[in-house]
Design a protein around this motif. Sequence first.
Motif, PDB file in Angstrom:
ATOM      1  N   ARG A  62      55.315 138.118 127.818  1.00 51.56           N
ATOM      2  CA  ARG A  62      56.379 137.556 127.952  1.00 51.56           C
ATOM      3  C   ARG A  62      56.386 136.332 128.896  1.00 51.56           C
ATOM      4  O   ARG A  62      56.715 135.294 128.867  1.00 51.56           O
ATOM      5  CB  ARG A  62      57.704 138.332 128.254  1.00 51.56           C
ATOM      6  N   GLU A  63      55.808 136.700 130.324  1.00 49.20           N
ATOM      7  CA  GLU A  63      55.756 135.476 131.305  1.00 49.20           C
ATOM      8  C   GLU A  63      54.941 134.280 131.056  1.00 49.20           C
ATOM      9  O   GLU A  63      55.014 133.482 131.823  1.00 49.20           O
ATOM     10  CB  GLU A  63      55.035 136.353 132.698  1.00 49.20           C
ATOM     11  N   LEU A  64      54.021 134.664 129.787  1.00 53.68           N
ATOM     12  CA  LEU A  64      53.281 133.348 129.708  1.00 53.68           C
ATOM     13  C   LEU A  64      53.438 132.877 128.362  1.00 53.68           C
ATOM     14  O   LEU A  64      52.909 132.045 127.866  1.00 53.68           O
ATOM     15  CB  LEU A  64      51.736 133.812 129.460  1.00 53.68           C
ATOM     16  N   SER A  65      54.800 133.196 127.941  1.00 52.88           N
ATOM     17  CA  SER A  65      55.247 132.825 126.574  1.00 52.88           C
ATOM     18  C   SER A  65      56.410 131.984 126.264  1.00 52.88           C
ATOM     19  O   SER A  65      56.816 131.358 125.301  1.00 52.88           O
ATOM     20  CB  SER A  65      55.219 133.931 125.399  1.00 52.88           C
ATOM     21  N   GLY A  66      57.225 131.780 127.385  1.00 55.50           N
ATOM     22  CA  GLY A  66      58.508 131.023 127.498  1.00 55.50           C
ATOM     23  C   GLY A  66      57.870 129.492 127.111  1.00 55.50           C
ATOM     24  O   GLY A  66      57.103 129.064 127.552  1.00 55.50           O
ATOM     25  N   LEU A  67      59.167 128.961 126.643  1.00 54.24           N
ATOM     26  CA  LEU A  67      59.088 127.588 126.372  1.00 54.24           C
ATOM     27  C   LEU A  67      59.627 126.857 127.439  1.00 54.24           C
ATOM     28  O   LEU A  67      60.251 127.318 128.456  1.00 54.24           O
ATOM     29  CB  LEU A  67      59.926 127.096 125.004  1.00 54.24           C
ATOM     30  N   PRO A  68      59.494 125.409 127.912  1.00 57.19           N
ATOM     31  CA  PRO A  68      60.157 124.613 128.906  1.00 57.19           C
ATOM     32  C   PRO A  68      61.626 124.849 128.665  1.00 57.19           C
ATOM     33  O   PRO A  68      62.368 124.534 127.981  1.00 57.19           O
ATOM     34  CB  PRO A  68      59.536 123.186 128.465  1.00 57.19           C
ATOM     35  N   GLY A  69      61.785 125.186 129.985  1.00 57.47           N
ATOM     36  CA  GLY A  69      63.536 124.940 130.593  1.00 57.47           C
ATOM     37  C   GLY A  69      64.085 126.365 130.469  1.00 57.47           C
ATOM     38  O   GLY A  69      65.000 126.581 130.654  1.00 57.47           O
ATOM     39  N   LEU A  70      63.458 127.455 129.778  1.00 58.76           N
ATOM     40  CA  LEU A  70      64.146 128.737 129.499  1.00 58.76           C
ATOM     41  C   LEU A  70      63.133 129.752 129.574  1.00 58.76           C
ATOM     42  O   LEU A  70      62.593 129.948 128.197  1.00 58.76           O
ATOM     43  CB  LEU A  70      64.996 128.762 128.104  1.00 58.76           C
ATOM     44  N   PRO A  71      62.893 130.728 130.284  1.00 59.14           N
ATOM     45  CA  PRO A  71      62.127 131.944 130.277  1.00 59.14           C
ATOM     46  C   PRO A  71      62.591 132.795 129.077  1.00 59.14           C
ATOM     47  O   PRO A  71      63.816 132.814 128.942  1.00 59.14           O
ATOM     48  CB  PRO A  71      61.964 132.472 131.658  1.00 59.14           C
ATOM     49  N   ILE A  72      61.567 133.678 128.316  1.00 62.09           N
ATOM     50  CA  ILE A  72      62.115 134.674 127.585  1.00 62.09           C
ATOM     51  C   ILE A  72      62.703 135.647 128.552  1.00 62.09           C
ATOM     52  O   ILE A  72      62.300 136.138 129.303  1.00 62.09           O
ATOM     53  CB  ILE A  72      60.975 135.497 127.036  1.00 62.09           C
ATOM     54  N   PRO A  73      63.967 136.082 127.965  1.00 62.20           N
ATOM     55  CA  PRO A  73      64.652 137.117 129.088  1.00 62.20           C
ATOM     56  C   PRO A  73      63.842 138.558 129.096  1.00 62.20           C
ATOM     57  O   PRO A  73      63.348 138.821 128.007  1.00 62.20           O
ATOM     58  CB  PRO A  73      65.756 137.411 127.985  1.00 62.20           C
ATOM     59  N   ARG A  74      63.975 138.879 130.392  1.00 59.86           N
ATOM     60  CA  ARG A  74      63.273 140.276 130.815  1.00 59.86           C
ATOM     61  C   ARG A  74      63.536 141.166 129.880  1.00 59.86           C
ATOM     62  O   ARG A  74      62.567 142.209 129.520  1.00 59.86           O
ATOM     63  CB  ARG A  74      63.787 140.452 132.325  1.00 59.86           C
ATOM     64  N   GLU A  75      64.770 141.576 129.185  1.00 59.78           N
ATOM     65  CA  GLU A  75      65.284 142.585 128.488  1.00 59.78           C
ATOM     66  C   GLU A  75      64.404 142.543 127.169  1.00 59.78           C
ATOM     67  O   GLU A  75      64.718 143.709 126.372  1.00 59.78           O
ATOM     68  CB  GLU A  75      66.713 142.592 128.167  1.00 59.78           C
ATOM     69  N   MET A 366      48.735 130.278 122.116  1.00 59.26           N
ATOM     70  CA  MET A 366      49.504 129.044 121.386  1.00 59.26           C
ATOM     71  C   MET A 366      50.995 128.757 122.170  1.00 59.26           C
ATOM     72  O   MET A 366      51.097 127.701 122.359  1.00 59.26           O
ATOM     73  CB  MET A 366      49.604 129.585 120.062  1.00 59.26           C
ATOM     74  N   LEU A 367      51.673 129.550 122.159  1.00 60.87           N
ATOM     75  CA  LEU A 367      53.085 128.983 122.967  1.00 60.87           C
ATOM     76  C   LEU A 367      52.777 128.811 124.389  1.00 60.87           C
ATOM     77  O   LEU A 367      53.551 127.617 124.694  1.00 60.87           O
ATOM     78  CB  LEU A 367      54.051 130.469 123.258  1.00 60.87           C
ATOM     79  N   ARG A 368      51.878 129.067 125.065  1.00 67.89           N
ATOM     80  CA  ARG A 368      51.517 128.425 126.137  1.00 67.89           C
ATOM     81  C   ARG A 368      51.169 126.975 125.947  1.00 67.89           C
ATOM     82  O   ARG A 368      51.568 126.033 126.711  1.00 67.89           O
ATOM     83  CB  ARG A 368      50.599 129.182 127.152  1.00 67.89           C
ATOM     84  N   GLU A 369      50.117 126.690 125.124  1.00 70.00           N
ATOM     85  CA  GLU A 369      49.847 125.576 125.006  1.00 70.00           C
ATOM     86  C   GLU A 369      50.525 124.711 124.300  1.00 70.00           C
ATOM     87  O   GLU A 369      50.748 123.382 124.647  1.00 70.00           O
ATOM     88  CB  GLU A 369      48.516 125.482 123.882  1.00 70.00           C
ATOM     89  N   ILE A 370      51.646 125.104 123.418  1.00 67.58           N
ATOM     90  CA  ILE A 370      52.852 124.445 123.036  1.00 67.58           C
ATOM     91  C   ILE A 370      53.530 123.864 123.931  1.00 67.58           C
ATOM     92  O   ILE A 370      53.975 122.657 123.987  1.00 67.58           O
ATOM     93  CB  ILE A 370      53.604 125.331 121.858  1.00 67.58           C
ATOM     94  N   SER A 371      53.853 124.617 124.963  1.00 69.92           N
ATOM     95  CA  SER A 371      54.748 124.386 126.272  1.00 69.92           C
ATOM     96  C   SER A 371      54.102 123.140 127.019  1.00 69.92           C
ATOM     97  O   SER A 371      54.607 122.011 127.580  1.00 69.92           O
ATOM     98  CB  SER A 371      54.999 125.061 127.096  1.00 69.92           C
ATOM     99  N   ILE A 372      52.573 123.336 127.130  1.00 65.64           N
ATOM    100  CA  ILE A 372      51.996 122.013 127.904  1.00 65.64           C
ATOM    101  C   ILE A 372      51.916 120.937 127.020  1.00 65.64           C
ATOM    102  O   ILE A 372      52.198 119.797 127.535  1.00 65.64           O
ATOM    103  CB  ILE A 372      50.514 122.835 128.071  1.00 65.64           C
ATOM    104  N   ASP A 373      51.718 121.132 125.639  1.00 63.02           N
ATOM    105  CA  ASP A 373      51.868 119.631 124.749  1.00 63.02           C
ATOM    106  C   ASP A 373      53.159 119.173 124.792  1.00 63.02           C
ATOM    107  O   ASP A 373      53.382 117.975 124.962  1.00 63.02           O
ATOM    108  CB  ASP A 373      51.280 120.112 123.545  1.00 63.02           C
TER     109      ASP A 373
END
Length: 396
Positions: A62-75, A366-373
């Motif tokens: 989860r901590e490496l998969s959130g998109l820009p501006g909103l982390p994935i909720p911890r729950e 993939m989600l991390r690289e999507i955020s970077i891109d």
Amino acid sequence: MTRASRAVRPVDAHIVGGGPAGLATAAALAQRGLHAVVLERSDSVGSSWRGHYDRLHLHTPRELSGLPGLPIPREMGRWVSRDDVVRYLELYAAHHDLDVRHGSEAARVDRTPDGRSWTVTLTDGTSLSAPYAVVATGFNHTPREPDVPGLQGFPGEVVLARHYRNGAAYAGKDVLVVGTGNTGTELAVDLAEHGAARVRMAVRTVPHILRRNRGPVAAQYTGIAVRRLPTALVDRVAPFVERLQTPDLSAHGLPRPDTGLLTRVERDNAIPVQDVGIIDAVRSGAVEPVAALTSVEGDTVVLADRSRIQPEVIVLATGYDQGLEPLLGHLGVLDGRGRPVERGGRTARGAKGLWFTGYTNPISGMLREISIDARKIALAMAMTKRREMKALRSAS
């Protein structure tokens, strides 16, 4: 921003695709003051995720998969489920108040006649123009069916991985899974756990298998660390890591891979398999690796070692093509495999103002690289717009 105010605000870019890559890019553009319209063919965001098999969880934490501006909720937990990924994408679009136009399927992307903008033509004939365009239709777009002689005449059931939901429908049946990527191995485990009478897995290229995590350390952290290292170095070191993490399954029909780990990622976009049960399933005999599928003769499947089996069901988990040729194959922006020649903040020669995101399957996630891109595209578009506005002011 209200929908009414968006309607009168000029559109800076059309983004084709309302999955994670398209939504992330739209949010990153908004953070730089640019207005993007997301064109999504379905009636909801993240439509591809909604169609995945039931047991799917992210293989990245989860901590490496959130998109820009909103982390994935911890729950949602560390390994986020398919349904929670869908819920997160819905939350994400709402949180950023993204302008998503549902039921808008792109058929073609073209440069406008004056060469200053881009036009997206929809399947209903509507043409939408804006100064810039981003293509984000997804890496897993079009299921790839293997070219196997006789497969079309197989009298049993042939199931594409995209249409597979869970193994309950195949309880008590003899099933052959074709494909040894993350999807194929996970479906094989799912079939075994749902009581298939026999599960065999046809192996063309032996996969690299790594534990999803070692204690609190997720495998993705290692992927991030090695991605920029020389390919030959990673290929030499990887076998030692695999021997520490993965038992030798040669006696069970799955030998050690004979291809370099990072070479496979870069050449074939084939990331290592994250073990979510395949190792134990192979060791226990619940999943039986067999030779590659070569042909089908009536109800008989012929394998590369010339053995012949008679499964009742064949599940095809043989990967995806990006399906970009109909959309923009005429623009000269795709390589020989149909993938964009440039991605992220770079644009192809002769295609200024057209960006791509989400068309690699990186070892770093993939989600991390999507955020970077997404951030790179937003920066590049903002700078391009600034230069163009300055040039217009100078000309006037």
